[in-house]
Design a protein around this motif. Structure first.
Motif, PDB file in Angstrom:
ATOM      1  N   GLY A 205      16.263  60.206  73.698  1.00 13.58           N
ATOM      2  CA  GLY A 205      17.500  60.630  74.215  1.00 13.58           C
ATOM      3  C   GLY A 205      17.598  60.218  75.808  1.00 13.58           C
ATOM      4  N   GLY A 206      16.678  59.454  76.376  1.00 11.47           N
ATOM      5  CA  GLY A 206      16.936  59.231  77.729  1.00 11.47           C
ATOM      6  C   GLY A 206      16.671  57.830  78.310  1.00 11.47           C
ATOM      7  N   GLY A 207      16.284  57.320  79.344  1.00 10.66           N
ATOM      8  CA  GLY A 207      16.295  56.304  79.750  1.00 10.66           C
ATOM      9  C   GLY A 207      17.496  55.245  80.059  1.00 10.66           C
ATOM     10  N   PRO A 208      17.373  54.149  80.642  1.00 11.56           N
ATOM     11  CA  PRO A 208      18.581  53.493  81.039  1.00 11.56           C
ATOM     12  C   PRO A 208      19.530  52.965  80.173  1.00 11.56           C
ATOM     13  N   LEU A 209      18.838  52.832  78.986  1.00 14.56           N
ATOM     14  CA  LEU A 209      19.867  52.381  77.998  1.00 14.56           C
ATOM     15  C   LEU A 209      20.921  53.624  77.413  1.00 14.56           C
ATOM     16  N   VAL A 210      20.521  54.606  77.518  1.00 18.32           N
ATOM     17  CA  VAL A 210      21.210  55.540  77.197  1.00 18.32           C
ATOM     18  C   VAL A 210      22.051  56.199  78.261  1.00 18.32           C
ATOM     19  N   GLN A 211      21.595  55.987  79.587  1.00 16.85           N
ATOM     20  CA  GLN A 211      22.281  56.236  80.719  1.00 16.85           C
ATOM     21  C   GLN A 211      23.607  55.258  80.919  1.00 16.85           C
ATOM     22  N   CYS A 259      17.138  49.712  68.510  1.00 14.87           N
ATOM     23  CA  CYS A 259      16.791  50.708  69.441  1.00 14.87           C
ATOM     24  C   CYS A 259      18.428  51.316  69.644  1.00 14.87           C
ATOM     25  N   PRO A 260      18.095  52.644  69.802  1.00 17.15           N
ATOM     26  CA  PRO A 260      19.268  53.641  70.029  1.00 17.15           C
ATOM     27  C   PRO A 260      20.012  53.053  71.293  1.00 17.15           C
ATOM     28  N   GLY A 261      21.414  52.840  71.283  1.00 19.52           N
ATOM     29  CA  GLY A 261      22.004  52.654  72.641  1.00 19.52           C
ATOM     30  C   GLY A 261      22.042  51.271  73.143  1.00 19.52           C
ATOM     31  N   LEU A 262      21.656  50.302  72.106  1.00 14.77           N
ATOM     32  CA  LEU A 262      21.711  48.676  72.524  1.00 14.77           C
ATOM     33  C   LEU A 262      22.952  48.210  71.785  1.00 14.77           C
ATOM     34  N   ASP A 263      23.588  47.648  72.467  1.00 25.33           N
ATOM     35  CA  ASP A 263      24.851  46.818  71.810  1.00 25.33           C
ATOM     36  C   ASP A 263      24.643  45.577  71.061  1.00 25.33           C
ATOM     37  N   VAL A 264      23.791  44.609  71.844  1.00 30.05           N
ATOM     38  CA  VAL A 264      23.800  43.325  71.731  1.00 30.05           C
ATOM     39  C   VAL A 264      22.262  42.976  71.862  1.00 30.05           C
TER      40      VAL A 264
END
Length: 301
Positions: A205-211, A259-264
């Protein structure tokens, strides 16, 4: 939902052939840069972009070839020392390079500031942030007038080395925009089973992708096969754990693309067979529990 499979042209040898394959297969994005393919990537992509008007185009600003350095020097946007360094975040150069990319490609949806941690001020965070803000200011001007869709940062190690964070980049974008709404819209970083910190952080639930996602940015995962090096580590047991029956490349892409939060997720697949293999695998994402099982296995293996 898995990330959208799209073409990244960094390691592609025949850019136009790979792009034609990807576009025919429905790639929603093309990711490129002025220095790719020895400086010829934009020229090779240009005619294809006229054939496929709906594909979104991401390019970069920062790195330059020796020939581009000579032209930039002649045009007065770089000093001889800067041109020799093959990388610059100078405001005038970033604008000049983005304008040239736009003229060749015809349209640009996103301009990434390319590996800003590579800047000669990279060892000094305060100075580096000032340079990034200057680059953002040049791109803000282009975005505000509708010349480009937006801008972002494509980084290899900046987020993991502590050179900058997503909240800091957003602050720099707000400063570059002044009183207006900023156009910082994208983040690109490596996401793979070798560079898996973004995956484990996102699972927690953290890290740069979630941010980045929380800030409304489009997130891009580069090097899902780690330049091909990951394939040597894809044992039959690991592939089986990810999903039985997949090729090593498809399994590695599926893990990154889930990966959660990854679009492409960007791939350099250049044949239709490789593209379809990856696309088929990505139709059904790994659940968070399945992906966590994979990262846990790698951390204990």
């Amino acid at each position: 939902m898995t990330a959208a499979l799209s073409l990244g042209t960094y390691r592609v040898r025949a850019v136009s052939q790979a792009a034609r394959t990807a576009l025919a297969a429905g790639s929603p994005w093309l990711d490129t840069a002025p220095n790719y393919a020895h400086g010829r990537a934009h020229e090779e992509l240009s005619p294809l972009l006229r054939e496929y008007p709906t594909v979104r185009v991401a390019t970069k600003a920062g790195f330059l070839t020796e020939e581009q350095g000579r032209t930039a020097l002649a045009d007065g946007v770089l000093t001889r020392e800067e041109a020799a360094g093959r990388h610059s975040l100078e405001r005038g150069f970033v604008r000049w390079q983005a304008e040239r990319s736009l003229a060749t490609l015809g349209r640009v949806d996103l301009v990434f500031v390319h590996n800003p941690e590579h800047d000669r001020q990279g060892h000094d965070r305060t100075a580096l942030h000032g340079r990034v803000r200057e680059a953002f200011t040049a791109l803000e001007e282009l975005a505000r007038t509708g010349r480009i869709g937006g801008y972002g940062v494509a980084t290899w190690s900046g987020l993991t080395s502590g050179a900058f964070s997503v909240p800091e980049l957003l602050t720099l974008a707000r400063q570059a925009a002044g009183s207006a709404e900023h156009h910082f819209t994208g983040l690109q970083m490596p996401v793979s089973l070798i560079m898996d910190a973004p995956i484990t952080q996102a699972l927690n639930g953290g890290g740069p992708l979630v941010q980045a996602k929380d800030a409304g940015l489009i997130t891009f995962g580069s090097a899902p096969l780690h330049g091909g090096a990951l394939l040597d580590a894809m044992t039959p047991e690991l592939v089986n754990l990810i999903r039985p029956g997949l090729s090593a490349a498809a399994a590695a892409l599926l893990a990154a693309g889930s990966c959660p939060g990854l679009d492409v997720v960007l791939t350099s697949a250049s044949t239709r067979e490789h593209w379809d293999d990856a696309a088929k695998a990505l139709t059904v994402p790994l659940t968070t529990q399945e992906l966590r099982r994979v990262t846990d296995e790698l951390s204990t293996g």
